[in-house]
Design a protein around this motif. Sequence first.
Motif, PDB file in Angstrom:
ATOM      1  N   PRO A 149      30.986  26.403   5.946  1.00 13.72           N
ATOM      2  CA  PRO A 149      29.689  26.318   6.634  1.00 13.72           C
ATOM      3  C   PRO A 149      28.675  27.219   6.623  1.00 13.72           C
ATOM      4  N   ASP A 150      29.121  28.754   6.083  1.00 12.80           N
ATOM      5  CA  ASP A 150      28.541  29.824   6.069  1.00 12.80           C
ATOM      6  C   ASP A 150      27.430  29.725   4.943  1.00 12.80           C
ATOM      7  N   PHE A 151      26.356  30.266   5.070  1.00 12.73           N
ATOM      8  CA  PHE A 151      25.260  30.242   4.173  1.00 12.73           C
ATOM      9  C   PHE A 151      24.837  28.905   3.777  1.00 12.73           C
ATOM     10  N   PHE A 152      24.437  28.169   4.974  1.00  9.36           N
ATOM     11  CA  PHE A 152      24.296  26.831   5.066  1.00  9.36           C
ATOM     12  C   PHE A 152      23.189  26.312   3.935  1.00  9.36           C
ATOM     13  N   SER A 153      21.870  26.950   3.991  1.00  6.28           N
ATOM     14  CA  SER A 153      20.780  26.420   3.198  1.00  6.28           C
ATOM     15  C   SER A 153      21.080  27.021   1.612  1.00  6.28           C
TER      16      SER A 153
ATOM     17  N   THR B   2      24.305  27.088   0.440  1.00  7.04           N
ATOM     18  CA  THR B   2      25.225  26.304  -0.327  1.00  7.04           C
ATOM     19  C   THR B   2      24.702  24.881  -0.517  1.00  7.04           C
ATOM     20  N   ILE B   3      23.627  24.514   0.363  1.00  5.89           N
ATOM     21  CA  ILE B   3      23.017  23.012  -0.083  1.00  5.89           C
ATOM     22  C   ILE B   3      22.354  23.045  -1.452  1.00  5.89           C
ATOM     23  N   SER B   4      21.561  24.207  -1.613  1.00  4.49           N
ATOM     24  CA  SER B   4      20.738  24.308  -2.851  1.00  4.49           C
ATOM     25  C   SER B   4      21.663  24.404  -4.113  1.00  4.49           C
ATOM     26  N   LYS B   5      22.883  25.014  -4.100  1.00  8.23           N
ATOM     27  CA  LYS B   5      23.517  25.170  -4.950  1.00  8.23           C
ATOM     28  C   LYS B   5      24.537  24.106  -5.331  1.00  8.23           C
ATOM     29  N   PHE B   6      24.508  23.170  -4.233  1.00  6.98           N
ATOM     30  CA  PHE B   6      25.390  21.962  -4.611  1.00  6.98           C
ATOM     31  C   PHE B   6      24.143  20.881  -5.324  1.00  6.98           C
ATOM     32  N   ALA B   7      23.087  20.999  -4.901  1.00  4.48           N
ATOM     33  CA  ALA B   7      21.904  20.304  -5.563  1.00  4.48           C
ATOM     34  C   ALA B   7      21.697  20.774  -7.140  1.00  4.48           C
ATOM     35  N   LEU B   8      21.635  22.041  -7.148  1.00  2.00           N
ATOM     36  CA  LEU B   8      21.837  22.629  -8.577  1.00  2.00           C
ATOM     37  C   LEU B   8      22.989  22.089  -9.551  1.00  2.00           C
ATOM     38  N   SER B   9      24.312  21.953  -8.950  1.00  2.00           N
ATOM     39  CA  SER B   9      25.517  21.491  -9.584  1.00  2.00           C
ATOM     40  C   SER B   9      25.210  20.081 -10.070  1.00  2.00           C
TER      41      SER B   9
ATOM     42  N   ASP C  83      20.399  34.148   1.409  1.00  2.00           N
ATOM     43  CA  ASP C  83      20.264  34.570   2.961  1.00  2.00           C
ATOM     44  C   ASP C  83      21.323  33.825   3.783  1.00  2.00           C
ATOM     45  N   TYR C  84      21.810  34.616   4.730  1.00  4.34           N
ATOM     46  CA  TYR C  84      22.692  33.970   5.842  1.00  4.34           C
ATOM     47  C   TYR C  84      21.768  33.063   6.706  1.00  4.34           C
ATOM     48  N   ASP C  85      22.405  31.581   7.052  1.00  4.89           N
ATOM     49  CA  ASP C  85      21.945  30.865   8.006  1.00  4.89           C
ATOM     50  C   ASP C  85      23.222  29.831   8.269  1.00  4.89           C
ATOM     51  N   SER C  86      23.075  28.991   9.334  1.00  7.44           N
ATOM     52  CA  SER C  86      24.075  28.033   9.564  1.00  7.44           C
ATOM     53  C   SER C  86      23.401  26.955  10.019  1.00  7.44           C
ATOM     54  N   ALA C  87      24.236  25.734  10.195  1.00  6.17           N
ATOM     55  CA  ALA C  87      23.623  24.305  10.553  1.00  6.17           C
ATOM     56  C   ALA C  87      23.007  24.395  11.990  1.00  6.17           C
ATOM     57  N   GLU C  88      23.372  25.581  12.764  1.00  5.46           N
ATOM     58  CA  GLU C  88      22.797  25.695  13.886  1.00  5.46           C
ATOM     59  C   GLU C  88      21.548  26.424  14.147  1.00  5.46           C
ATOM     60  N   ASP C  89      21.247  27.401  13.128  1.00  3.23           N
ATOM     61  CA  ASP C  89      20.023  27.995  13.262  1.00  3.23           C
ATOM     62  C   ASP C  89      19.154  28.214  12.041  1.00  3.23           C
ATOM     63  N   TRP C  90      19.473  27.215  11.059  1.00  5.03           N
ATOM     64  CA  TRP C  90      18.455  27.196   9.938  1.00  5.03           C
ATOM     65  C   TRP C  90      17.049  27.052  10.134  1.00  5.03           C
ATOM     66  N   THR C  91      15.992  27.411   9.339  1.00  9.59           N
ATOM     67  CA  THR C  91      14.926  27.131   9.627  1.00  9.59           C
ATOM     68  C   THR C  91      14.255  26.328   8.711  1.00  9.59           C
TER      69      THR C  91
END
Length: 266
Positions: free
Chosen positions: A154-158, A160-167, A98-106
């Motif tokens: 920076p697109d798909f902020f959350s 991308t972070i989750s995939k970095f963590a899974l990596s 799901d799309y979000d960014s560093a400015e609007d993630w919840t």
Amino acid sequence: MTETIETTPPIAIVTGGARRIGRAVSLALAAAGYGVCIHYQRSQIDARELADRIAAMGLPVTTAQAELSEPGAAEHIVSVARGLGQLDLLVNNASSFDYDSAEDWTRDGFETQMATNLLAPLDLARHFHAALRDQGTTGSIVNLLDQKLFNINPDFFSYTISKFALSDSTALLAMQLAPICRVNAVAPGLTLVSGDQTPEQFDAVHPQTPLRRGTTPNDVAQAILFLARAPAITGAVLPVDCGQRFAPSQRDVMFQDTHIRGPEDK
């Protein structure tokens, strides 16, 4: 008189296995002789149709419905799969995108992505490893990542972070679960129309990689099959992106409709 020794097919679990890339993975594994446990969340009709197709190939198959973010989902899926026979492979394919960014993630959105894209694969790995130990066998896990990890924007902020963590978790799991379980990952490039991308945008950018072709679901499936059969490989991340990671961009590729430069354009 020669005695015939019957062997049972190895069993693979494919999360999100009823549709899109997961469907291609399920079919490729079945074609290679695996029985398959097809996990799905809402795609019951697709899961049953696919199960019927695999059953017609003479292979054991079942479906397992679960919301991966819920407690107990991983244990349920592994338990259902064990009913088919000897577990051999877990493919953590399902993800929330799901799309979000560093400015609007919840907080709620971030937690949903982490629960599905990180916590669920970790929980599945734990229960899968325990099942292998109980069987007295070895097996492997393949996590699906994203070429975005090598081509950051920076697109798909959350997500991308989750995939970095899974990596990074792939490496930790490879260390911790050895020698019973090998753990690897594949990082696909743009493979299917995603999110709000239009078919026209997809057609414009999909083949515009250094290899002048786009990644297909079968490319991803064959990479997973390779890792499942490579007994000396663990802790590896295999890009399956036709070189897409070599074309840096300030935006996610799904928002592009301009030409990505290749070697002959330089």
